[in-house]
Design an enzyme around this catalytic site. Sequence first.
Site, PDB file in Angstrom:
ATOM      1  N   TYR A  55       0.844  -1.083   0.146  1.00 13.09           N
ATOM      2  CA  TYR A  55       0.305  -0.202   0.225  1.00 13.09           C
ATOM      3  C   TYR A  55       1.176   1.212  -0.148  1.00 13.09           C
ATOM      4  CZ  TYR A  55      -3.121   3.881   1.785  1.00 13.09           C
ATOM      5  OH  TYR A  55      -3.467   4.939   1.509  1.00 13.09           O
TER       6      TYR A  55
ATOM      7  N   GLU B  19      -3.629   7.647  -4.022  1.00 21.84           N
ATOM      8  CA  GLU B  19      -3.658   6.076  -3.204  1.00 21.84           C
ATOM      9  C   GLU B  19      -2.857   4.819  -4.289  1.00 21.84           C
ATOM     10  OE1 GLU B  19      -6.117   5.197   0.746  1.00 21.84           O
ATOM     11  OE2 GLU B  19      -6.793   3.826  -1.350  1.00 21.84           O
TER      12      GLU B  19
END
Length: 377
Positions: free
Chosen positions: A101, A189
């Site tokens: 991530y 993101e």
Amino acid sequence: MKIHEYQSKEIFSRYSILVTNETVCYSTEEVVKATEELGLPVVVKAQVHAGGRGKAGGVKLARTMEEAKNAAHSILGMDIKGYKVEKVLVAQGVKFNSEFYVGLTIDRNSKSVIFMASSEGGVEIEEVAKDNPDAIHKFVIDPDLGMTAFLARKIAFKLFTDFALVKQAVDLFQKLYQIFLDTDASLVEINPLVVTDDGKLLALDGKMNFDDNALFRQPKIAALDEPTEDEKKEIAAKESGLTYIRLDGTIGCMVNGAGLAMASMDVIKYFGGNPANFLDIGGSSNPQKVITAMNLLLSDKNVKVIMINIFGGITRCDDVAKGLIIALDQMKVDIPIVIRLSGTNAEEGLRIISEHNLPTVNSLSEAAQEAIRLANN
Ligand code: GDP
Ligand code: MN
């Protein structure tokens, strides 16, 4: 403002960040065609402005054409967190071993952009934050220095040991920060970021949110806006000088002043009711504004009663009352209305209202309780 995964990845691509080969499709036929072109396996992914699509059944791996067709059939039209899926992304299937991530957002405590990185990618980051917060590494970016190679390397070493990957990661992190600045983003993101078979970092998913207050200088981003029906109403309200936010209750609120509007919602909640909206009509007695506000409230079929709460300061209650009467005379309202007026010239205002056979109350508590009673009837 939010955009779709495919739009985020198009922006990533422009900065030469590696993303999957993919095509946006609006029908099963288009999915079949895209699958033929991309080659099996493919992943069919719902494009909606909501996260956690995987868990909701909105992301499906297809190894055969039959599976691709079925995936398209089940995902198109699906409802994910209140968003109807109108398009899907068909992406070439990618093999990978681990999911990472990475994300950039604004951190109000440090008044800076922060970079977040985790080896626990793939699942929703909110879950990682709850169950295993130490697995998320956070780095404050000094606005004067930006994402230096030094900082990018420090972050990269938290995720990778292989130097070839660290090198790619440094380049990727610097590009992501540049994208964040260039587009006035509030969130960028990649989840998951994966390492492909041939050792390349690839963005398998992409998510971007933008600062609404900066959209005026981001015409290309603003053009990607796909407001929901509720958001369209909010925009229209803004254009006529009202601030409106739809909620899911039954009591329509019309209030002058943002603080009082919040307080009105609190009091309704306190007595066990549910506000249908936040609505600040501002400090004016203009009947046209009341009509616009009233129409806005009436367009919400959940609204069972309207609670009007006016506090007269500079705006005088008798003026507001006259405005209300003119507005209500011009329209057909077939649900009950509760009116509370208080402050400057309230007595005069209340007299005008009662003369027109409209029910009035004296306090906000009374107004809320009466509105709740009527809503439950
Ligand atoms: P989200 O649930 O909305 O975040 O959607 P994602 O695009 O992140 O997809 C959810 C999960 O599906 C990912 O974390 C992956 O585990 C899996 N996935 C997505 N694309 C692929 C792919 O090309 N190959 C494989 N094997 N898995 C994928
Ligand atoms: Mn994801």
